[in-house]
Scaffold this active site. Sequence first.
Site, PDB file in Angstrom:
ATOM      1  N   GLU A  62     -25.047  71.056 -56.125  1.00  0.00           N
ATOM      2  CA  GLU A  62     -25.293  70.920 -54.546  1.00  0.00           C
ATOM      3  C   GLU A  62     -24.038  70.164 -54.053  1.00  0.00           C
ATOM      4  O   GLU A  62     -23.909  70.237 -52.980  1.00  0.00           O
ATOM      5  CB  GLU A  62     -26.524  70.152 -54.669  1.00  0.00           C
ATOM      6  CG  GLU A  62     -27.809  70.873 -54.700  1.00  0.00           C
ATOM      7  CD  GLU A  62     -28.286  71.895 -53.786  1.00  0.00           C
ATOM      8  OE1 GLU A  62     -28.090  71.678 -52.401  1.00  0.00           O
ATOM      9  OE2 GLU A  62     -28.198  73.148 -54.041  1.00  0.00           O
TER      10      GLU A  62
ATOM     11  N   CYS B   2     -32.789  78.384 -64.279  1.00  0.00           N
ATOM     12  CA  CYS B   2     -32.705  77.715 -62.855  1.00  0.00           C
ATOM     13  C   CYS B   2     -31.619  78.562 -62.305  1.00  0.00           C
ATOM     14  O   CYS B   2     -30.821  79.105 -62.753  1.00  0.00           O
ATOM     15  CB  CYS B   2     -31.994  76.518 -63.167  1.00  0.00           C
ATOM     16  SG  CYS B   2     -31.699  75.247 -61.668  1.00  0.00           S
TER      17      CYS B   2
ATOM     18  N   CYS C  94     -36.685  79.587 -57.162  1.00  0.00           N
ATOM     19  CA  CYS C  94     -36.647  78.258 -57.667  1.00  0.00           C
ATOM     20  C   CYS C  94     -37.627  78.074 -59.006  1.00  0.00           C
ATOM     21  O   CYS C  94     -38.851  78.224 -58.834  1.00  0.00           O
ATOM     22  CB  CYS C  94     -36.798  77.118 -56.731  1.00  0.00           C
ATOM     23  SG  CYS C  94     -36.858  75.390 -57.288  1.00  0.00           S
TER      24      CYS C  94
ATOM     25  N   HIS D 238     -29.877  77.987 -60.043  1.00  0.00           N
ATOM     26  CA  HIS D 238     -28.633  77.054 -59.712  1.00  0.00           C
ATOM     27  C   HIS D 238     -27.346  77.839 -60.896  1.00  0.00           C
ATOM     28  O   HIS D 238     -26.299  78.080 -60.558  1.00  0.00           O
ATOM     29  CB  HIS D 238     -28.424  75.830 -59.616  1.00  0.00           C
ATOM     30  CG  HIS D 238     -29.025  75.410 -58.382  1.00  0.00           C
ATOM     31  ND1 HIS D 238     -30.224  75.206 -57.898  1.00  0.00           N
ATOM     32  CD2 HIS D 238     -28.392  74.602 -57.467  1.00  0.00           C
ATOM     33  CE1 HIS D 238     -30.301  74.566 -56.729  1.00  0.00           C
ATOM     34  NE2 HIS D 238     -29.087  74.138 -56.324  1.00  0.00           N
TER      35      HIS D 238
ATOM     36  N   ASP E  90     -35.456  78.045 -51.918  1.00  0.00           N
ATOM     37  CA  ASP E  90     -35.148  77.240 -53.170  1.00  0.00           C
ATOM     38  C   ASP E  90     -35.151  75.771 -52.673  1.00  0.00           C
ATOM     39  O   ASP E  90     -35.016  75.585 -51.522  1.00  0.00           O
ATOM     40  CB  ASP E  90     -33.824  77.557 -53.775  1.00  0.00           C
ATOM     41  CG  ASP E  90     -33.410  76.939 -54.784  1.00  0.00           C
ATOM     42  OD1 ASP E  90     -34.041  76.524 -55.865  1.00  0.00           O
ATOM     43  OD2 ASP E  90     -32.173  76.586 -54.855  1.00  0.00           O
ATOM     44  N   SER E  91     -34.880  74.831 -53.597  1.00  0.00           N
ATOM     45  CA  SER E  91     -34.771  73.568 -53.177  1.00  0.00           C
ATOM     46  C   SER E  91     -33.173  73.220 -52.561  1.00  0.00           C
ATOM     47  O   SER E  91     -33.160  72.384 -51.807  1.00  0.00           O
ATOM     48  CB  SER E  91     -34.731  72.660 -54.292  1.00  0.00           C
ATOM     49  OG  SER E  91     -33.939  72.937 -55.294  1.00  0.00           O
TER      50      SER E  91
HETATM   51  N1  DGL Z   1     -32.786  76.190 -58.424  1.00  0.00           N
HETATM   52  C1  DGL Z   1     -33.695  75.455 -58.804  1.00  0.00           C
HETATM   53  C2  DGL Z   1     -34.461  76.084 -60.177  1.00  0.00           C
HETATM   54  O1  DGL Z   1     -34.555  77.162 -60.217  1.00  0.00           O
HETATM   55  C3  DGL Z   1     -33.163  74.042 -59.047  1.00  0.00           C
HETATM   56  C4  DGL Z   1     -34.260  73.019 -59.003  1.00  0.00           C
HETATM   57  C5  DGL Z   1     -33.848  71.728 -58.706  1.00  0.00           C
HETATM   58  O2  DGL Z   1     -33.650  71.410 -57.548  1.00  0.00           O
HETATM   59  O3  DGL Z   1     -33.780  70.788 -59.446  1.00  0.00           O
HETATM   60  O4  DGL Z   1     -35.177  75.534 -60.619  1.00  0.00           O
END
Ligand code: DGL
Length: 270
Positions: A162, A194, A70, A196, A7-8
Amino acid sequence: MAVGIFDSGLGGLTVLDAVRARLPDLPLVYYADSAHAPYGVRDRDDIHALTKRAVEHLWASGCDLVVLACNTASAAALRRMQEAGVPPGKRVLGVFVPLIEALTERQWGDNSPPREVAVKHVALFATPATVSSRAFQRELAFRAIGVDVEAQACAGVVDAIEEGDMILAEALVRSHVDALKRKMPDPEAAILGCTHYPLVQDIFQDALGPDVAVYSQPNLVADSLADYLERHPDMVGAGQANTFLTTGDPRRVSDHATQFLRRRITFEAA
Ligand code: DGL
């Protein structure tokens, strides 16, 4: 034996936790590209280049199979990476399909033509890049007809999570739900597109009301991964230990991850 989860940032930990509960003996290597998060405000080429680099790092670390936990990376990079070809014995999978199969009442791999499904009005919450890619709508159109999707780009939510600023995250979620409801007053279902967002799922549910079915990815992805590994046991790669890698500051990322998962998580530099 390890599977890579990418993931990011910290959102993919929601998927990692669900995978761990479903497959407790499967070692996992988690890679958070924290130095470049959020991805959701980047352009497609940038997201593709960052995702490719992270996935190649995981492949080189002994993971034959990498799950893009992600949506933004899945939307912007997965198809392009698969079409360009992956090295022999390596695989990369995304997170959209299990969710859309659940929404459209399909079994894994049911590729029959699109058909009418029970749900007609669906709210999609995702990052700006995922919303503008229209990847969800495209995958849905392969499986269902007559579903009206209203998408809300949730700017700022990933950044707030984050940063560990949950007060800001809550305020942003409520204002994005309000904005969605102005466009679609009575959604029957909401997709948290997402990884997150499961960290603030209760707030989405509260803001949407009890009658809206909220679909979130972690358990669906874990079930789908378990199914995949049963059919492809050879895709569990080398390596025995669970590892957490980040391109950001390992101490800071470890602290935030520990706060979210309520158990000690120690990241190392990628
Ligand atoms: N968890 C990522 C997703 O599912 C977040 C992406 C981001 O860094 O903006 O899209």
